[in-house]
Design an enzyme around this catalytic site. Sequence first.
Site, short mmCIF file in Angstrom:
data_model
loop_
_atom_site.label_atom_id
_atom_site.label_comp_id
_atom_site.label_asym_id
_atom_site.label_seq_id
_atom_site.Cartn_x
_atom_site.Cartn_y
_atom_site.Cartn_z
N LYS A 111 0.83 -1.21 0.00
CA LYS A 111 0.00 0.00 0.00
C LYS A 111 0.87 1.27 0.00
O LYS A 111 0.57 2.24 0.67
CB LYS A 111 -0.93 -0.01 1.21
CG LYS A 111 -1.78 -1.27 1.27
CD LYS A 111 -3.11 -1.05 1.87
CE LYS A 111 -3.96 -2.29 1.93
NZ LYS A 111 -4.22 -2.94 0.70
N CYS A 112 1.89 1.26 -0.78
CA CYS A 112 2.88 2.33 -0.83
C CYS A 112 2.77 3.08 -2.17
O CYS A 112 2.36 2.51 -3.17
CB CYS A 112 4.27 1.72 -0.69
SG CYS A 112 5.65 2.87 -0.76
N GLN A 113 3.17 4.34 -2.16
CA GLN A 113 3.16 5.10 -3.41
C GLN A 113 4.14 4.52 -4.44
O GLN A 113 4.05 4.83 -5.61
CB GLN A 113 3.43 6.58 -3.16
CG GLN A 113 4.84 6.92 -2.71
CD GLN A 113 5.01 6.97 -1.19
OE1 GLN A 113 4.36 6.24 -0.46
NE2 GLN A 113 5.88 7.84 -0.72
N THR A 125 4.50 1.13 -4.83
CA THR A 125 4.10 -0.27 -5.08
C THR A 125 4.08 -0.60 -6.57
O THR A 125 4.37 -1.73 -6.95
CB THR A 125 2.73 -0.55 -4.43
OG1 THR A 125 2.84 -0.33 -3.02
CG2 THR A 125 2.27 -1.98 -4.66
#
Length: 183
Positions: A34-36, A38
Site C-alpha cells: 500500500k505504498c506510493q 508499489t
Amino acid sequence: MTVYQFAVEKRNGEKIPLSYFQGKALLIVNTASKCQFTYQFEQLQELYNKYYQQGFEIIGFPCNQFAEQEPNSSEGAAEFCRANYGVTFPMMGKIDVNGADEHPLFNYLKQKAPFRGFDETNMAEKLLKMKISSEYPQWLVGDSIKWNFTKFLIDKEGKVEKRFEPSEEPKTFEKEIEKLLKV
C-alpha cells in the site's frame, strides 16, 4: 564478509541461507503493498523475467515500518504481489529494516551502501523527505532505510554494489544489472 553469511525467513517461517543464491546477481528490496512506490513491482517483475535465466534474482522483503503500508501477513503480502503484479520472484517473511528489531542483513546492507542523500530537485524525493521529517524524523539522518522500495544490488560474489532509493525506478538501473551479468 558478504550477504551469504546471513539467513532469512521464508514466508512460512523456514530459515534459508542467502548462500542459496550464491553465484547470482541479486536485487534485495523492502516492499509494501500500500505504498506510493508499489507500482515498481511491475518493473521488478519485468527485470526478473528478462534476466532470471542469466543468473539474476530478486528477493522481496515485506516491511510494515513505514506508515503501516504492509498490513498483510507474509503470505498475504506475497499473494497481493502475485495477484496484482504477477510477481514470481521470491517474497520472504515480513521484516524490520530499521530500529531495535531490524534484521542483521539490512544493518549490513546499510553499512556497505550508505544513504546518498535526498535529491531536492526530484519531486518524489522532496515529498518523501517531508513525510519522513514529520512522521519518522529518527530515520531522516544517517544511513537508515528511508522508505519502502529501497533496493540493494549485489554482485555474484555476494558483495553489495549499490543502493537505490525508493524514487529510483528499477528500469533506470537495468544497465547496472546487465554489467553484473555481463549481458
